[in-house]
Scaffold this motif. Sequence first.
Motif, mmCIF file in Angstrom:
data_model
loop_
_atom_site.group_PDB
_atom_site.id
_atom_site.type_symbol
_atom_site.label_atom_id
_atom_site.label_comp_id
_atom_site.label_asym_id
_atom_site.label_seq_id
_atom_site.Cartn_x
_atom_site.Cartn_y
_atom_site.Cartn_z
ATOM 1 N N ILE A 210 2.452 -10.604 3.349
ATOM 2 C CA ILE A 210 2.862 -11.974 3.696
ATOM 3 C C ILE A 210 2.850 -12.863 2.456
ATOM 4 C CG2 ILE A 210 2.214 -14.044 5.007
ATOM 5 C CD1 ILE A 210 1.170 -12.112 7.201
ATOM 6 N N ARG A 211 1.805 -12.726 1.617
ATOM 7 C CA ARG A 211 1.689 -13.560 0.423
ATOM 8 C C ARG A 211 2.764 -13.219 -0.614
ATOM 9 N NH1 ARG A 211 -3.073 -12.256 -0.708
ATOM 10 N NH2 ARG A 211 -2.691 -10.855 -2.459
ATOM 11 N N GLN A 212 3.021 -11.941 -0.830
ATOM 12 C CA GLN A 212 3.938 -11.506 -1.888
ATOM 13 C C GLN A 212 5.392 -11.428 -1.447
ATOM 14 O OE1 GLN A 212 2.217 -7.727 -2.936
ATOM 15 N NE2 GLN A 212 0.437 -8.631 -3.934
ATOM 16 N N GLU A 213 5.615 -11.103 -0.163
ATOM 17 C CA GLU A 213 6.989 -10.858 0.293
ATOM 18 C C GLU A 213 7.412 -11.765 1.437
ATOM 19 O OE1 GLU A 213 7.519 -6.545 0.901
ATOM 20 O OE2 GLU A 213 5.618 -6.298 -0.179
ATOM 21 N N SER A 214 6.541 -12.689 1.843
ATOM 22 C CA SER A 214 6.735 -13.598 2.976
ATOM 23 C C SER A 214 6.646 -12.828 4.298
ATOM 24 C CB SER A 214 8.062 -14.365 2.891
ATOM 25 O OG SER A 214 9.151 -13.553 3.287
ATOM 26 N N LEU A 215 6.707 -13.542 5.395
ATOM 27 C CA LEU A 215 6.590 -12.934 6.723
ATOM 28 C C LEU A 215 7.676 -11.893 6.970
ATOM 29 C CD1 LEU A 215 4.831 -13.136 9.307
ATOM 30 C CD2 LEU A 215 6.526 -14.751 10.190
ATOM 31 N N LEU B 219 0.270 1.931 3.735
ATOM 32 C CA LEU B 219 -1.049 2.525 3.503
ATOM 33 C C LEU B 219 -0.970 4.045 3.383
ATOM 34 C CD1 LEU B 219 -3.222 0.389 5.943
ATOM 35 C CD2 LEU B 219 -3.328 0.343 3.459
ATOM 36 N N GLN B 220 -0.092 4.660 4.173
ATOM 37 C CA GLN B 220 0.012 6.120 4.159
ATOM 38 C C GLN B 220 0.555 6.668 2.840
ATOM 39 O OE1 GLN B 220 2.415 6.937 7.649
ATOM 40 N NE2 GLN B 220 0.623 7.526 8.856
ATOM 41 N N VAL B 221 1.487 5.939 2.223
ATOM 42 C CA VAL B 221 2.172 6.501 1.052
ATOM 43 C C VAL B 221 1.760 5.870 -0.276
ATOM 44 C CG1 VAL B 221 4.165 7.047 2.502
ATOM 45 C CG2 VAL B 221 4.173 4.934 1.188
ATOM 46 N N GLN B 222 0.852 4.889 -0.268
ATOM 47 C CA GLN B 222 0.471 4.260 -1.535
ATOM 48 C C GLN B 222 -0.256 5.255 -2.446
ATOM 49 O OE1 GLN B 222 -2.290 0.990 -1.395
ATOM 50 N NE2 GLN B 222 -3.748 2.034 -0.079
ATOM 51 N N LEU C 119 -2.424 -0.311 -3.999
ATOM 52 C CA LEU C 119 -2.080 -1.739 -3.913
ATOM 53 C C LEU C 119 -2.914 -2.459 -2.860
ATOM 54 C CD1 LEU C 119 1.828 -1.520 -4.047
ATOM 55 C CD2 LEU C 119 0.334 -2.433 -5.829
ATOM 56 N N TYR C 120 -3.372 -1.705 -1.857
ATOM 57 C CA TYR C 120 -4.039 -2.330 -0.716
ATOM 58 C C TYR C 120 -5.411 -1.694 -0.464
ATOM 59 C CZ TYR C 120 0.964 -3.174 -0.138
ATOM 60 O OH TYR C 120 2.271 -3.481 -0.356
ATOM 61 N N ARG C 121 -6.394 -2.533 -0.129
ATOM 62 C CA ARG C 121 -7.751 -2.055 0.118
ATOM 63 C C ARG C 121 -7.948 -1.607 1.570
ATOM 64 N NH1 ARG C 121 -8.808 -6.738 -2.925
ATOM 65 N NH2 ARG C 121 -9.421 -7.881 -1.044
ATOM 66 N N GLY C 122 -7.107 -2.072 2.465
ATOM 67 C CA GLY C 122 -7.235 -1.712 3.869
ATOM 68 C C GLY C 122 -6.163 -2.406 4.691
ATOM 69 N N THR C 123 -6.267 -2.278 6.006
ATOM 70 C CA THR C 123 -5.238 -2.806 6.910
ATOM 71 C C THR C 123 -5.036 -4.313 6.757
ATOM 72 O OG1 THR C 123 -5.714 -1.065 8.520
ATOM 73 C CG2 THR C 123 -4.580 -3.020 9.338
ATOM 74 N N PHE C 124 -6.109 -5.079 6.840
ATOM 75 C CA PHE C 124 -5.968 -6.539 6.823
ATOM 76 C C PHE C 124 -5.570 -7.045 5.438
ATOM 77 C CE2 PHE C 124 -8.826 -5.609 10.394
ATOM 78 C CZ PHE C 124 -8.065 -6.162 11.404
ATOM 79 N N HIS C 125 -6.048 -6.377 4.393
ATOM 80 C CA HIS C 125 -5.628 -6.748 3.038
ATOM 81 C C HIS C 125 -4.143 -6.473 2.845
ATOM 82 C CE1 HIS C 125 -5.260 -5.995 -1.435
ATOM 83 N NE2 HIS C 125 -5.682 -7.231 -1.368
ATOM 84 N N CYS C 126 -3.670 -5.380 3.441
ATOM 85 C CA CYS C 126 -2.243 -5.050 3.366
ATOM 86 C C CYS C 126 -1.404 -6.116 4.064
ATOM 87 C CB CYS C 126 -1.998 -3.675 3.991
ATOM 88 S SG CYS C 126 -0.313 -3.070 3.817
ATOM 89 N N PHE C 127 -1.831 -6.530 5.264
ATOM 90 C CA PHE C 127 -1.143 -7.612 5.986
ATOM 91 C C PHE C 127 -1.062 -8.871 5.112
ATOM 92 C CE2 PHE C 127 -1.619 -5.699 10.301
ATOM 93 C CZ PHE C 127 -0.396 -6.060 10.816
#
Length: 306
Positions: A48-53, A27-30, A36-44
């Motif tokens: 997980i969805r794109q790169e797995s756990l 989030l800091q460097v995007q 790519l991410y709208r916020g903390t939970f979207h980033c999580f």
Amino acid sequence: MDFVAGCIGGAAGVLVGHPFDTVKVRLQVQSVDKPLYRGTFHCFQSIIRQESLSGLYKGIGSPMMGLTFINAIVFGVQGNTMRLLGQDTPTHQFLAGAAAGTIQCVICCPMELAKTRMQMQGTGEKKPSKKLYKNSLDCLVRIYRREGLWGVNRGMLTTLIRETPGFGVYFWAYDVLTRSLGCEPDNRYMIPKLLFAGGMAGIASWLSTYPVDVIKSRLQADGVGGVNQYSSIADCVRQSVRKEGYMVFTRGLTSTLLRAFPVNATTFATVTLVLMYARRSEEGLSDCEPAQPGHHTQIKQQPSSL
């Protein structure tokens, strides 16, 4: 014993908190132009969805090696500094913490550089098509070959600015809270109180220096794609504020605070319990030996927070 307790506490903290740290860095460097991410939970969810756990644990090798030793240094230096200062007061806790924070920067800065680069590698890809770094050590070796010692210590000044007051606040807050809560060994709620005090101390520490951490992350991630955006700390601050406003200094704060409580609760409680167990063992052994002058006095003079 301070060093051993710090090692154990550091390892426990890394396992609990690394996924939150990965989210914070992303989030800091995007890019503000193409986020790519709208916020903390979207980033999580996205990681997980794109790169797995396993995507959340990218770069864990560096902090697992580094933070274990960093915590050993921090708690060791802090404990020894408190003994040198003599009187256990919140002000002395702040000074001892600041001293510990300054010294550990030598390991912390290269470790966080490798961690940041590894966390940014293969963003959005389950299996990165091109891996620039095999692991954290390979990352540091490649940076050293390309940029020398200066490159390995990229972000050292911002690390110092963050860690010195940050660790002072960390130990000061923990000391004040444990005194206020009455964390005595015979208290039945001692462990929950230690966890609460450690978690809140971590939050206070991060809040006191978080804007500096945003700049540090941006400087250490700069050049990952082969192009350097920032020429200095001032240039990074200037560009970041111009493009994103002053709210840029809160980027990733939610995931940082979510991480800060469990990590520091685990770390401080583990260190405190290990030290208490060790001192009880020492007291037990001393019952079987001739009394040594000042032995029991020294145990009583240990900081109440540790």
